[in-house]
Design a protein around this motif. Structure first.
Motif, PDB file in Angstrom:
ATOM      1  N   LEU A  30      31.814 -54.017 -71.747  1.00  0.00           N
ATOM      2  CA  LEU A  30      33.257 -53.819 -71.960  1.00  0.00           C
ATOM      3  C   LEU A  30      33.521 -53.025 -73.232  1.00  0.00           C
ATOM      4  O   LEU A  30      34.446 -52.206 -73.280  1.00  0.00           O
ATOM      5  CB  LEU A  30      33.977 -55.166 -71.987  1.00  0.00           C
ATOM      6  CG  LEU A  30      34.019 -55.900 -70.646  1.00  0.00           C
ATOM      7  CD1 LEU A  30      34.632 -57.289 -70.808  1.00  0.00           C
ATOM      8  CD2 LEU A  30      34.761 -55.092 -69.583  1.00  0.00           C
ATOM      9  N   SER A  31      32.712 -53.225 -74.263  1.00  0.00           N
ATOM     10  CA  SER A  31      32.863 -52.476 -75.507  1.00  0.00           C
ATOM     11  C   SER A  31      32.543 -50.991 -75.291  1.00  0.00           C
ATOM     12  O   SER A  31      33.286 -50.115 -75.757  1.00  0.00           O
ATOM     13  CB  SER A  31      31.943 -53.067 -76.575  1.00  0.00           C
ATOM     14  OG  SER A  31      32.003 -52.310 -77.751  1.00  0.00           O
ATOM     15  N   ALA A  32      31.456 -50.710 -74.578  1.00  0.00           N
ATOM     16  CA  ALA A  32      31.094 -49.315 -74.296  1.00  0.00           C
ATOM     17  C   ALA A  32      32.155 -48.652 -73.424  1.00  0.00           C
ATOM     18  O   ALA A  32      32.530 -47.499 -73.649  1.00  0.00           O
ATOM     19  CB  ALA A  32      29.731 -49.256 -73.612  1.00  0.00           C
ATOM     20  N   LEU A  33      32.650 -49.379 -72.436  1.00  0.00           N
ATOM     21  CA  LEU A  33      33.686 -48.852 -71.552  1.00  0.00           C
ATOM     22  C   LEU A  33      34.957 -48.539 -72.343  1.00  0.00           C
ATOM     23  O   LEU A  33      35.559 -47.485 -72.166  1.00  0.00           O
ATOM     24  CB  LEU A  33      33.989 -49.847 -70.427  1.00  0.00           C
ATOM     25  CG  LEU A  33      35.071 -49.446 -69.441  1.00  0.00           C
ATOM     26  CD1 LEU A  33      34.700 -48.167 -68.705  1.00  0.00           C
ATOM     27  CD2 LEU A  33      35.310 -50.579 -68.441  1.00  0.00           C
ATOM     28  N   LYS A  34      35.337 -49.437 -73.221  1.00  0.00           N
ATOM     29  CA  LYS A  34      36.538 -49.222 -74.034  1.00  0.00           C
ATOM     30  C   LYS A  34      36.402 -47.972 -74.903  1.00  0.00           C
ATOM     31  O   LYS A  34      37.328 -47.173 -75.009  1.00  0.00           O
ATOM     32  CB  LYS A  34      36.811 -50.440 -74.919  1.00  0.00           C
ATOM     33  CG  LYS A  34      38.067 -50.326 -75.730  1.00  0.00           C
ATOM     34  CD  LYS A  34      38.313 -51.583 -76.545  1.00  0.00           C
ATOM     35  CE  LYS A  34      39.604 -51.462 -77.329  1.00  0.00           C
ATOM     36  NZ  LYS A  34      39.848 -52.658 -78.140  1.00  0.00           N
ATOM     37  N   GLY A  35      35.220 -47.795 -75.493  1.00  0.00           N
ATOM     38  CA  GLY A  35      34.986 -46.609 -76.319  1.00  0.00           C
ATOM     39  C   GLY A  35      35.116 -45.323 -75.523  1.00  0.00           C
ATOM     40  O   GLY A  35      35.767 -44.370 -75.960  1.00  0.00           O
ATOM     41  N   GLN A  36      34.514 -45.286 -74.348  1.00  0.00           N
ATOM     42  CA  GLN A  36      34.586 -44.087 -73.504  1.00  0.00           C
ATOM     43  C   GLN A  36      36.007 -43.876 -72.970  1.00  0.00           C
ATOM     44  O   GLN A  36      36.494 -42.745 -72.899  1.00  0.00           O
ATOM     45  CB  GLN A  36      33.588 -44.182 -72.348  1.00  0.00           C
ATOM     46  CG  GLN A  36      32.147 -44.110 -72.788  1.00  0.00           C
ATOM     47  CD  GLN A  36      31.845 -42.830 -73.548  1.00  0.00           C
ATOM     48  OE1 GLN A  36      32.213 -41.735 -73.132  1.00  0.00           O
ATOM     49  NE2 GLN A  36      31.191 -42.960 -74.688  1.00  0.00           N
ATOM     50  N   TYR A  37      36.663 -44.958 -72.576  1.00  0.00           N
ATOM     51  CA  TYR A  37      38.032 -44.883 -72.059  1.00  0.00           C
ATOM     52  C   TYR A  37      38.959 -44.291 -73.124  1.00  0.00           C
ATOM     53  O   TYR A  37      39.742 -43.384 -72.839  1.00  0.00           O
ATOM     54  CB  TYR A  37      38.493 -46.280 -71.641  1.00  0.00           C
ATOM     55  CG  TYR A  37      39.904 -46.340 -71.123  1.00  0.00           C
ATOM     56  CD1 TYR A  37      40.184 -46.044 -69.794  1.00  0.00           C
ATOM     57  CD2 TYR A  37      40.966 -46.694 -71.944  1.00  0.00           C
ATOM     58  CE1 TYR A  37      41.480 -46.106 -69.302  1.00  0.00           C
ATOM     59  CE2 TYR A  37      42.263 -46.754 -71.465  1.00  0.00           C
ATOM     60  CZ  TYR A  37      42.513 -46.465 -70.136  1.00  0.00           C
ATOM     61  OH  TYR A  37      43.795 -46.520 -69.660  1.00  0.00           O
TER      62      TYR A  37
END
Length: 180
Positions: free
Chosen positions: A70-77
């Motif tokens: 979720l942290s990686a996804l948030k960064g990319q988003y």
């Protein structure tokens, strides 16, 4: 350059499954999946590398790393949103369905992504490689085709959708379209 960067991958394979099951109380995300670590270790048996073609092990590996995902996804988003100045973006998830890691984790990956309020306007696209008809040398651990079938069956049943082989596409209504 359209190649992926390190920040666009989430490594869930390098976690020691035995260590997780020995200390299951340290992983609150596992409470609905693993009730008893010793019993689960006995059920899974020897896993070996990654999830060892065991879908349940793949679910456990993802659950233990869900916050990292979720942290990686948030960064990319946030990166894409700042570049496009749009609320609606596409989220592309890639997986394989022959092993236990991808076929076990994919349902939880989509569910956790969809559960986040941040991504309510996002289009989620899942690209899943179904197992080849002829199993590559060294890839058979007893569940190669079964994992792909089970993952497709569960996803079609879970989201009440139609299935055929090809590309996955989850839309806002949790629909899965498999296009050939």
């Amino acid at each position: 350059d359209a190649s992926f960067t390190e920040s666009e991958f989430v490594d869930i394979k390098s976690v020691d499954l035995k260590q997780i099951l020995d200390n299951v109380s340290n992983y609150p995300g596992l409470k609905t999946i693993v009730k008893n670590g010793a019993s689960m270790k006995n059920t899974l048996g020897e896993v070996g590398q990654a999830a060892g073609q065991k879908r349940r092990a793949g679910r456990i590996l993802f659950a233990a790393n869900c916050n990292k995902y979720l942290s990686a996804l948030k960064g990319q988003y946030n990166k894409v949103k700042s570049l496009t100045n749009k609320d609606e973006v596409n989220i592309h998830i890639f997986t394989g369905l022959a092993g236990g890691t991808g076929s076990g984790a994919i349902i939880d990956v989509v569910a956790q992504t969809r559960a986040q309020e941040t991504y309510k306007h996002a289009n989620i696209m899942v690209y899943a490689m179904v197992p080849e008809l002829d199993i590559p040398a060294g890839c058979q651990a007893g569940r190669y085709h079964q994992n792909g079938y089970a993952a497709l069956k569960v996803e079609c049943a879970e989201y009440r959708t139609f299935c055929s082989f090809g590309r996955y596409s989850w839309g806002r209504e949790h629909r899965v379209g498999l296009y050939s």
